[in-house]
Design a protein around this motif. Structure first.
Motif, short mmCIF file in Angstrom:
data_model
loop_
_atom_site.label_atom_id
_atom_site.label_comp_id
_atom_site.label_asym_id
_atom_site.label_seq_id
_atom_site.Cartn_x
_atom_site.Cartn_y
_atom_site.Cartn_z
N SER A 168 0.84 -1.21 0.00
CA SER A 168 0.00 0.00 0.00
C SER A 168 0.87 1.25 0.00
CB SER A 168 -0.92 0.01 1.22
OG SER A 168 -1.90 -1.01 1.12
N ILE A 169 0.29 2.34 -0.51
CA ILE A 169 0.94 3.64 -0.51
C ILE A 169 0.02 4.63 0.20
CG2 ILE A 169 1.77 5.55 -1.94
CD1 ILE A 169 2.42 3.49 -4.10
N VAL A 170 0.56 5.33 1.19
CA VAL A 170 -0.17 6.36 1.94
C VAL A 170 0.57 7.66 1.73
CG1 VAL A 170 -1.09 7.04 4.18
CG2 VAL A 170 -0.90 4.61 3.61
N ARG A 171 0.02 8.54 0.91
CA ARG A 171 0.81 9.67 0.44
C ARG A 171 0.00 10.97 0.44
NH1 ARG A 171 2.28 8.16 -4.90
NH2 ARG A 171 4.28 7.34 -4.17
N GLY A 172 0.63 12.05 0.91
CA GLY A 172 0.09 13.39 0.74
C GLY A 172 -1.20 13.67 1.48
N ASN A 173 -1.44 12.97 2.59
CA ASN A 173 -2.65 13.20 3.37
C ASN A 173 -2.42 14.23 4.48
OD1 ASN A 173 -4.40 10.83 2.26
ND2 ASN A 173 -2.44 9.90 2.76
N HIS A 174 -3.48 14.92 4.87
CA HIS A 174 -3.47 15.79 6.04
C HIS A 174 -4.22 15.07 7.16
CE1 HIS A 174 -2.43 18.81 3.04
NE2 HIS A 174 -2.08 19.62 4.02
N VAL A 175 -3.53 14.82 8.27
CA VAL A 175 -4.12 14.09 9.40
C VAL A 175 -3.98 14.96 10.64
CG1 VAL A 175 -4.09 11.96 10.74
CG2 VAL A 175 -3.46 11.91 8.31
N MET A 176 -5.10 15.27 11.29
CA MET A 176 -5.07 16.21 12.40
C MET A 176 -5.98 15.78 13.54
SD MET A 176 -5.07 19.78 10.25
CE MET A 176 -6.20 19.13 9.03
N ARG A 177 -5.50 16.00 14.75
CA ARG A 177 -6.28 15.84 15.98
C ARG A 177 -6.81 14.40 16.13
NH1 ARG A 177 -7.73 20.54 13.72
NH2 ARG A 177 -9.73 19.72 13.01
N ILE A 178 -5.86 13.50 16.42
CA ILE A 178 -6.18 12.09 16.65
C ILE A 178 -6.06 11.81 18.14
CG2 ILE A 178 -5.65 9.72 16.06
CD1 ILE A 178 -6.62 11.48 13.70
N ARG A 179 -7.14 11.38 18.75
CA ARG A 179 -7.17 11.13 20.20
C ARG A 179 -6.85 9.65 20.49
NH1 ARG A 179 -11.97 13.41 18.81
NH2 ARG A 179 -13.14 11.58 19.52
N THR A 180 -6.95 9.30 21.75
CA THR A 180 -6.80 7.91 22.16
C THR A 180 -7.91 7.57 23.16
OG1 THR A 180 -5.30 6.26 23.13
CG2 THR A 180 -5.04 8.54 23.88
N ASP A 181 -9.14 7.67 22.69
CA ASP A 181 -10.30 7.51 23.56
C ASP A 181 -10.37 6.14 24.21
OD1 ASP A 181 -10.95 10.06 22.82
OD2 ASP A 181 -12.66 9.51 21.54
#
Length: 456
Positions: A220-233
């Motif tokens: 798989s290729i995971v490219r050029g994404n914006h990832v913001m505000r990930i919690r650990t609920d």
């Protein structure tokens, strides 16, 4: 009257193209035929935009008709309450981005794709209404789809996961995920999946997850994404709180992503061999910025820019077979000792930590509160090289574990400035046991070669 290409296409898609057709052409056009080469208008096949009732039956019927004619199904702007819709072979659904909303009727997956060669979805907004659902149940759930194409879609308020992919190939591109109880995208046993240029915000436990049931090549290729505000609920000691998480999936490339504000880790590779983490930028996480851990063989962490973590990059777990890595040309700033969300004790403050068969080269590390580069931990120290790095404003510049009886490490040609507790120090279980090895050799550090470092 002059019409732009965009206005003509929009009118043609959703039933208003007659405004630009001659009168004699309008009179000959039957109501339920394909709209030129573009597809079938769902509003002419029984679906009503904005209707309050469940339209699952009408939607399913319209999809079958479109598939039978080999035409895309065109969904006009509006809200459609639906659930459990099964996609037929070669299904194609086209909506208006931001305007065509598929709202869950009862908390079930809105669309289901199963055992298909190909399906394509464009311009659809999926809304889960924040209704709790089974673990890893997606608003869109796909199983065993050879080529699934998802573009310009939006997933919001999922009761668990926005998009769940099981044994799928294809592409997920230019889509938006927000307000997920668990994760934005969960993919397992993928077949060369590409996840590219998506925006992911405000997820309860993880952003993007690329997993396998058993260790193996994933590609798989995971490219050029914006990832913001990930919690650990849901808590835990690493399975949650990650912007991008690779588990057992080999040959994955994670490249050029922008990641912000993760409870634990920007990018975590657990037991994936041959994983490359390249050119990403991460700011503000509670634990390790980039993690390659447990039973991996072969990891490349290069050209990343990381700020405000407990540890910049950690390549570890020789005890589980974790070995062979290159950590090169990264910029790491402000690695500060702190208490991680799952822990009661403060830890970290390291720029880079490695354990076995690893080359650490060309990195720039500034403001690591404890140690710039950590070579080994306890007995886990084997065949390590730290060369050509620039380290400044730290406690110890480079620490080397001297616990193992047989040691082999090279520390050479580094620039180390303002290391208040020494430039290169031998340690046992993290505690200094030698003097500064750039000033004088120490019998306790046999097997450690220290040469040609510039220290100020």
């Amino acid at each position: 009257m002059v019409h732009s290409r965009r206005s003509v296409l929009a009118m043609g898609l959703f039933g208003t193209a007659s405004a630009v057709l001659p009168a004699h052409a309008q009179s000959r056009a039957p109501a339920a035929t394909p709209l030129g080469h573009l597809g079938l208008d769902a509003s002419q096949l029984g679906l009503r935009p904005g209707a309050t009732e469940d339209q699952s039956r009408q939607f399913q019927t319209a999809l079958k008709q479109a598939a039978a004619r080999g035409a895309p199904l065109l969904l006009p702007p509006g809200r459609y309450r639906v659930g459990g819709i099964m996609l037929p072979e070669n299904a194609r659904i086209i909506g208006v981005p931001g305007e065509t909303h598929l709202v869950t009727a009862d908390g079930r997956p809105v669309l289901i794709a199963r055992n298909l060669g190909r399906a394509e979805l464009t311009g659809l907004n999926f809304d889960g209404l924040d209704i709790p659902s089974a673990q890893r149940s997606g608003l869109l759930t796909a199983e065993n789809v050879g080529e699934l194409i998802i573009s310009s879609c939006a997933f919001a308020k999922a009761g668990s996961v926005g998009l769940t992919l099981d044994r799928c190939g294809g592409r997920v591109t230019t889509s938006r995920f927000r307000d997920m109880r668990d994760a934005a995208l969960f993919a397992i046993d993928s077949k060369g999946l590409t996840v590219e240029q998506n925006r992911i915000e405000d997820c309860g436990n993880n952003g993007i997850q690329i997993w396998r049931n058993q260790p193996g090549d994933d590609g798989s290729i995971v490219r050029g994404n914006h990832v913001m505000r990930i919690r650990t609920d849901s808590g835990g000691d690493g399975q949650n709180g990650n912007g991008i998480n690779v588990f057992r999936a080999g040959g994955v490339i994670v490249e050029g992503n922008q990641i912000r504000d993760c409870a634990l880790t920007f990018i975590r590779n657990n037991s994936g061999s041959g994983v490359q983490i390249l050119g990403n930028q991460g700011r503000r996480c509670g634990e390790v910025g980039l993690f390659s851990e447990f039973a991996f063989e072969g990891a490349i962490l290069a050209n990343n820019h990381l700020e405000d973590c407990a540890v910049g990059a950690c390549i570890t777990n020789l005890d589980h077979g974790g070995r062979i890595a290159v950590c090169a040309n990264n910029i790491i700033r402000n690695a500060t000792r702190r208490v991680a969300p799952f822990s009661k004790e403060a830890g970290g403050g390291f720029g880079i930590q490695v354990e076995a068969e690893a080359a650490v080269t060309g990195n720039v590390i500034e403001n690591a509160s404890e140690v710039g580069i950590v070579l080994g931990w306890s007995w886990a120290m084997r065949n390590l090289a730290a060369t050509g790095n620039v380290i400044s404003k730290t406690g110890i510049g480079i620490s080397v574990s001297v616990v193992p009886k047989e040691r082999n490490a090279l520390v050479a040609n580094n620039v180390i400035a303002e290391a208040r507790n020494g430039a290169v120090i031998g340690t046992e279980y993290g505690k200094p046991v030698t003097g500064d090895l750039t000033k004088a050799p120490d019998a306790k550090a046999s097997g450690i070669m220290v040469a040609n470092n510039a220290v100020r």
